[in-house]
Design a protein around this motif. Structure first.
Motif, PDB file in Angstrom:
ATOM      1  N   THR A   1       0.955  -0.579  -0.144  1.00 42.56           N
ATOM      2  CA  THR A   1       0.202   0.533  -0.244  1.00 42.56           C
ATOM      3  C   THR A   1       1.064   1.080   0.298  1.00 42.56           C
ATOM      4  OG1 THR A   1      -0.314  -0.116   2.170  1.00 42.56           O
ATOM      5  CG2 THR A   1      -1.192  -1.100   1.237  1.00 42.56           C
ATOM      6  N   GLY A   2       0.332   2.635  -0.150  1.00 43.17           N
ATOM      7  CA  GLY A   2       1.013   4.224  -0.285  1.00 43.17           C
ATOM      8  C   GLY A   2       2.094   4.377   1.169  1.00 43.17           C
ATOM      9  N   GLY A   3       1.173   2.989   2.484  1.00 40.46           N
ATOM     10  CA  GLY A   3       1.048   3.632   4.035  1.00 40.46           C
ATOM     11  C   GLY A   3       2.262   2.672   3.871  1.00 40.46           C
ATOM     12  N   TRP A   4       2.683   1.211   3.348  1.00 37.21           N
ATOM     13  CA  TRP A   4       3.972   0.729   3.325  1.00 37.21           C
ATOM     14  C   TRP A   4       5.144   1.718   3.198  1.00 37.21           C
ATOM     15  CZ3 TRP A   4       7.415  -1.261   0.562  1.00 37.21           C
ATOM     16  CH2 TRP A   4       8.474  -2.673   1.892  1.00 37.21           C
ATOM     17  N   LEU A   5       4.487   1.583   1.810  1.00 38.25           N
ATOM     18  CA  LEU A   5       6.375   2.894   1.218  1.00 38.25           C
ATOM     19  C   LEU A   5       6.745   3.573   1.885  1.00 38.25           C
ATOM     20  CD1 LEU A   5       7.983   3.174  -0.724  1.00 38.25           C
ATOM     21  CD2 LEU A   5       6.503   3.935  -2.320  1.00 38.25           C
ATOM     22  N   LYS A   6       4.909   4.775   2.178  1.00 34.36           N
ATOM     23  CA  LYS A   6       5.374   5.891   2.865  1.00 34.36           C
ATOM     24  C   LYS A   6       6.487   5.163   4.084  1.00 34.36           C
ATOM     25  CE  LYS A   6       3.666   9.250   5.485  1.00 34.36           C
ATOM     26  NZ  LYS A   6       2.576  10.906   6.065  1.00 34.36           N
ATOM     27  N   ALA A   7       5.771   4.634   5.280  1.00 31.74           N
ATOM     28  CA  ALA A   7       6.726   4.120   6.690  1.00 31.74           C
ATOM     29  C   ALA A   7       7.694   3.683   6.410  1.00 31.74           C
ATOM     30  CB  ALA A   7       5.710   3.599   7.533  1.00 31.74           C
ATOM     31  N   SER A   8       7.877   2.676   5.276  1.00 31.82           N
ATOM     32  CA  SER A   8       9.284   2.097   4.771  1.00 31.82           C
ATOM     33  C   SER A   8      10.492   3.185   4.546  1.00 31.82           C
ATOM     34  CB  SER A   8       8.783   0.906   3.787  1.00 31.82           C
ATOM     35  OG  SER A   8       7.902  -0.298   4.420  1.00 31.82           O
ATOM     36  N   MET A   9      10.469   3.828   3.840  1.00 33.27           N
ATOM     37  CA  MET A   9      10.673   5.317   3.744  1.00 33.27           C
ATOM     38  C   MET A   9      11.387   5.645   4.521  1.00 33.27           C
ATOM     39  SD  MET A   9       8.836   6.685   0.087  1.00 33.27           S
ATOM     40  CE  MET A   9      10.148   7.597  -0.467  1.00 33.27           C
ATOM     41  N   TRP A  10      10.308   6.251   5.777  1.00 34.84           N
ATOM     42  CA  TRP A  10      10.798   7.130   6.635  1.00 34.84           C
ATOM     43  C   TRP A  10      11.773   5.501   7.376  1.00 34.84           C
ATOM     44  CZ3 TRP A  10      10.977   4.558  11.609  1.00 34.84           C
ATOM     45  CH2 TRP A  10      10.822   5.605  13.047  1.00 34.84           C
ATOM     46  N   ALA A  11      11.444   4.611   7.908  1.00 28.64           N
ATOM     47  CA  ALA A  11      12.688   3.683   8.563  1.00 28.64           C
ATOM     48  C   ALA A  11      14.125   3.237   7.588  1.00 28.64           C
ATOM     49  CB  ALA A  11      11.809   2.588   8.129  1.00 28.64           C
ATOM     50  N   MET A  12      13.741   3.478   6.730  1.00 27.25           N
ATOM     51  CA  MET A  12      15.498   3.340   5.873  1.00 27.25           C
ATOM     52  C   MET A  12      16.054   4.751   6.380  1.00 27.25           C
ATOM     53  SD  MET A  12      14.369   1.097   2.910  1.00 27.25           S
ATOM     54  CE  MET A  12      13.089   2.293   2.223  1.00 27.25           C
ATOM     55  N   ASN A  13      15.829   5.845   5.906  1.00 28.58           N
ATOM     56  CA  ASN A  13      16.411   6.876   6.063  1.00 28.58           C
ATOM     57  C   ASN A  13      16.446   7.073   7.612  1.00 28.58           C
ATOM     58  OD1 ASN A  13      15.294   8.301   3.624  1.00 28.58           O
ATOM     59  ND2 ASN A  13      13.619   8.706   4.028  1.00 28.58           N
ATOM     60  N   LYS A  14      15.850   6.258   8.326  1.00 31.24           N
ATOM     61  CA  LYS A  14      16.073   6.611   9.717  1.00 31.24           C
ATOM     62  C   LYS A  14      17.326   5.984  10.267  1.00 31.24           C
ATOM     63  CE  LYS A  14      15.022   6.758  14.789  1.00 31.24           C
ATOM     64  NZ  LYS A  14      13.898   6.901  15.808  1.00 31.24           N
ATOM     65  N   VAL A  15      17.493   4.682  10.020  1.00 32.32           N
ATOM     66  CA  VAL A  15      18.548   3.626   9.901  1.00 32.32           C
ATOM     67  C   VAL A  15      20.056   4.356   9.431  1.00 32.32           C
ATOM     68  CG1 VAL A  15      19.156   1.716   9.327  1.00 32.32           C
ATOM     69  CG2 VAL A  15      17.294   1.256   9.736  1.00 32.32           C
ATOM     70  N   ALA A  16      19.494   4.420   8.154  1.00 32.69           N
ATOM     71  CA  ALA A  16      20.931   4.984   7.175  1.00 32.69           C
ATOM     72  C   ALA A  16      21.266   6.806   8.361  1.00 32.69           C
ATOM     73  CB  ALA A  16      20.576   6.312   6.179  1.00 32.69           C
ATOM     74  N   GLU A  17      20.253   7.344   8.841  1.00 33.49           N
ATOM     75  CA  GLU A  17      20.731   8.734   9.485  1.00 33.49           C
ATOM     76  C   GLU A  17      21.305   8.065  10.816  1.00 33.49           C
ATOM     77  OE1 GLU A  17      16.813  10.558  10.071  1.00 33.49           O
ATOM     78  OE2 GLU A  17      17.557  11.199   7.729  1.00 33.49           O
ATOM     79  N   GLN A  18      20.809   6.894  11.554  1.00 35.31           N
ATOM     80  CA  GLN A  18      21.267   6.709  12.691  1.00 35.31           C
ATOM     81  C   GLN A  18      22.016   5.336  13.118  1.00 35.31           C
ATOM     82  OE1 GLN A  18      18.496   7.557  15.678  1.00 35.31           O
ATOM     83  NE2 GLN A  18      17.204   9.109  14.119  1.00 35.31           N
ATOM     84  N   ALA A  19      23.158   5.441  12.075  1.00 33.07           N
ATOM     85  CA  ALA A  19      23.636   3.606  12.136  1.00 33.07           C
ATOM     86  C   ALA A  19      24.436   3.462  12.985  1.00 33.07           C
ATOM     87  CB  ALA A  19      23.303   3.555  10.367  1.00 33.07           C
ATOM     88  N   GLU A  20      24.845   4.713  13.555  1.00 35.07           N
ATOM     89  CA  GLU A  20      26.653   4.787  14.357  1.00 35.07           C
ATOM     90  C   GLU A  20      25.819   4.672  15.186  1.00 35.07           C
ATOM     91  OE1 GLU A  20      24.258   8.439  14.678  1.00 35.07           O
ATOM     92  OE2 GLU A  20      24.691   7.446  13.178  1.00 35.07           O
ATOM     93  N   LYS A  21      24.243   4.183  15.754  1.00 35.11           N
ATOM     94  CA  LYS A  21      24.010   4.104  17.191  1.00 35.11           C
ATOM     95  C   LYS A  21      24.415   2.249  17.120  1.00 35.11           C
ATOM     96  CE  LYS A  21      21.261   8.460  18.299  1.00 35.11           C
ATOM     97  NZ  LYS A  21      19.651   8.620  18.417  1.00 35.11           N
ATOM     98  N   ILE A  22      24.029   1.649  16.274  1.00 32.72           N
ATOM     99  CA  ILE A  22      23.993   0.320  16.316  1.00 32.72           C
ATOM    100  C   ILE A  22      25.611  -0.429  17.036  1.00 32.72           C
ATOM    101  CG2 ILE A  22      24.056  -2.371  14.799  1.00 32.72           C
ATOM    102  CD1 ILE A  22      21.437  -0.204  13.696  1.00 32.72           C
ATOM    103  N   LYS A  23      25.907  -0.379  17.643  1.00 31.30           N
ATOM    104  CA  LYS A  23      27.606  -0.292  18.440  1.00 31.30           C
ATOM    105  C   LYS A  23      28.069  -1.722  18.585  1.00 31.30           C
ATOM    106  CE  LYS A  23      26.804   3.898  20.955  1.00 31.30           C
ATOM    107  NZ  LYS A  23      27.925   5.214  19.298  1.00 31.30           N
ATOM    108  N   ILE A  24      26.975  -3.037  18.635  1.00 33.35           N
ATOM    109  CA  ILE A  24      27.049  -3.966  19.261  1.00 33.35           C
ATOM    110  C   ILE A  24      27.698  -4.960  17.766  1.00 33.35           C
ATOM    111  CG2 ILE A  24      25.830  -4.898  20.270  1.00 33.35           C
ATOM    112  CD1 ILE A  24      23.995  -5.797  18.624  1.00 33.35           C
ATOM    113  N   PRO A  25      28.671  -6.357  17.634  1.00 35.97           N
ATOM    114  CA  PRO A  25      28.811  -6.638  15.992  1.00 35.97           C
ATOM    115  C   PRO A  25      28.221  -7.065  14.891  1.00 35.97           C
ATOM    116  CG  PRO A  25      29.915  -7.646  18.152  1.00 35.97           C
ATOM    117  CD  PRO A  25      29.150  -6.654  18.966  1.00 35.97           C
ATOM    118  N   ALA A  26      28.240  -6.337  14.658  1.00 37.84           N
ATOM    119  CA  ALA A  26      27.273  -6.773  12.626  1.00 37.84           C
ATOM    120  C   ALA A  26      27.704  -7.688  12.019  1.00 37.84           C
ATOM    121  CB  ALA A  26      26.799  -5.415  12.646  1.00 37.84           C
ATOM    122  N   LEU A  27      27.193  -8.199  11.402  1.00 38.03           N
ATOM    123  CA  LEU A  27      27.469  -8.929  10.034  1.00 38.03           C
ATOM    124  C   LEU A  27      26.963  -8.649   8.984  1.00 38.03           C
ATOM    125  CD1 LEU A  27      29.610 -10.893   8.247  1.00 38.03           C
ATOM    126  CD2 LEU A  27      28.433 -12.431   9.299  1.00 38.03           C
TER     127      LEU A  27
END
Length: 352
Positions: free
Chosen positions: A268-294
């Motif tokens: 739906t349009g709502g899913w895409l809108k929410a997903s775009m917000w989520a992806m942007n937030k992850v990109a902006e705040q990824a430095e807060k994920i400090k545990i080991p990541a693969l």
């Protein structure tokens, strides 16, 4: 007079005995650490004789009332000699039943495994009258559902801090969870993460379409509309699919969803809108994920944007990226030549 030292005859015998013991120990240790994975050529028979009985008789299922009262379906199994706990956050359209083989393999390698069907898909409740619509209003609901599941089921059944395994959309959910709950998990694996979408139109145009659609949807619609070009679930042939090279795993996934009547259609349009917000937030705040990541990147992915994965991984303080050349999007459902190394990387990373 007896000597306090070993005779020339006894020394070689003792030395050989010690060497034999060492070799037996090393062989036993190697076998205990050996990773065992299901292979494509054995999958049809193994599904009937081992995996389905394992799923039906050993894996526990349940449900709880998530945010706004939406029913959330869960599945989990506790290993009696658990090396650790793995929480699985699956991708869009997916559900726990699609991961029977994955959960079986993780368990056979000594892990307790916990998963939930994200709201709006799988065997969880829908937020639209049409159950085919892939919809969510806000990713904060996904995160809240995951937190409730972890608190109620995962932590009480885990002897140590759990690990997080995510795929595609589930990676966006997982990353948002780690940003707001940084101390819950020990390590995280992102498999083909949805940190950006390979869309046929640029983001600015998608935002414009969303704005226009949202206006008319609010005025004339009683429930969320599909995004233009999206629609109800249709049976798609294996040939030409964009998610896996493995026909046997592709068909198995299609069958299980059809049997339960839980296949999902477009967004739906709502899913895409929410997903775009989520992806942007992850990109902006990824430095807060400090545990080991693969981060496991599918080299032949046409669903999500690998460039966005590079950016997010580089922003995390402790992230290693491994590219699986030519693999399609669903790494955990791929042909053995792609899935075996992906699963091996996951298991070894969690055990390090």
């Amino acid at each position: 007079m007896q000597s306090n030292f070993l005779s020339n005859f006894e020394k070689p015998r003792l030395f050989g005995f010690v060497v034999t013991l060492m070799m037996m120990f090393m062989s036993s240790t190697a076998q205990s650490q050996e990773i065992v994975l299901t292979q494509e050529n054995e999958l049809p028979e193994k599904y009937q004789t081992l995996i389905n009985p394992f799923w039906d008789n050993q894996v526990q299922k349940g449900q709880f009332s998530g945010e706004q009262g939406v029913k959330i379906h869960t599945a989990w199994i506790v290993h009696p000699q658990s090396k650790g706990s793995i929480v699985l956050s699956s991708g869009r359209t997916e559900g726990s039943v699609k991961y029977k083989e994955v959960i079986y393999d993780l368990y056979q390698n000594g892990n307790s495994v916990f998963t939930l069907d994200h709201r709006g898909q799988g065997q969880s409740g829908r937020m639209t009258e049409n159950p085919d619509k892939g919809h969510v209003e806000d990713y904060s609901f996904f995160v809240a559902d995951l937190q409730q599941f972890i608190t109620q089921t995962v932590l009480p059944n885990s002897q140590s801090k759990p690990n997080l395994l995510c795929h595609s959309m589930g990676c966006a959910v997982g990353a948002l969870y780690l940003i707001s709950h940084p101390d819950t998990f020990q390590k995280v694996v992102f498999s083909s993460p949805m940190f950006g979408i390979n869309a046929p139109i640029p983001q600015w145009l998608a935002k414009g379409i969303l704005g226009t659609q949202n206006f008319f949807n609010n005025v004339f619609g009683s429930e969320p509309w599909y995004f233009p070009g999206q629609g109800d679930k249709q049976t798609e042939p294996f040939a030409g699919n964009g998610v896996t090279h493995s026909e046997v795993r592709y068909q198995q996934s299609e069958v299980v969803f059809e049997e339960l009547g839980i296949a999902l259609g477009g967004i739906t349009g709502g899913w895409l809108k929410a997903s775009m917000w989520a992806m942007n937030k992850v990109a902006e705040q990824a430095e807060k994920i400090k545990i080991p990541a693969l981060l496991l990147q599918s080299g032949g992915d046409t669903i999500v944007a690998n460039e966005a994965q590079d950016v997010v991984c580089n922003s995390m303080p402790d992230c290693q990226l491994i590219n699986i050349p030519d693999a399609k999007h669903e790494l955990l459902m791929e042909q053995d030549q792609y899935r075996n190394p992906a699963m091996t990387h996951i298991l070894q990373f969690f055990e390090e």
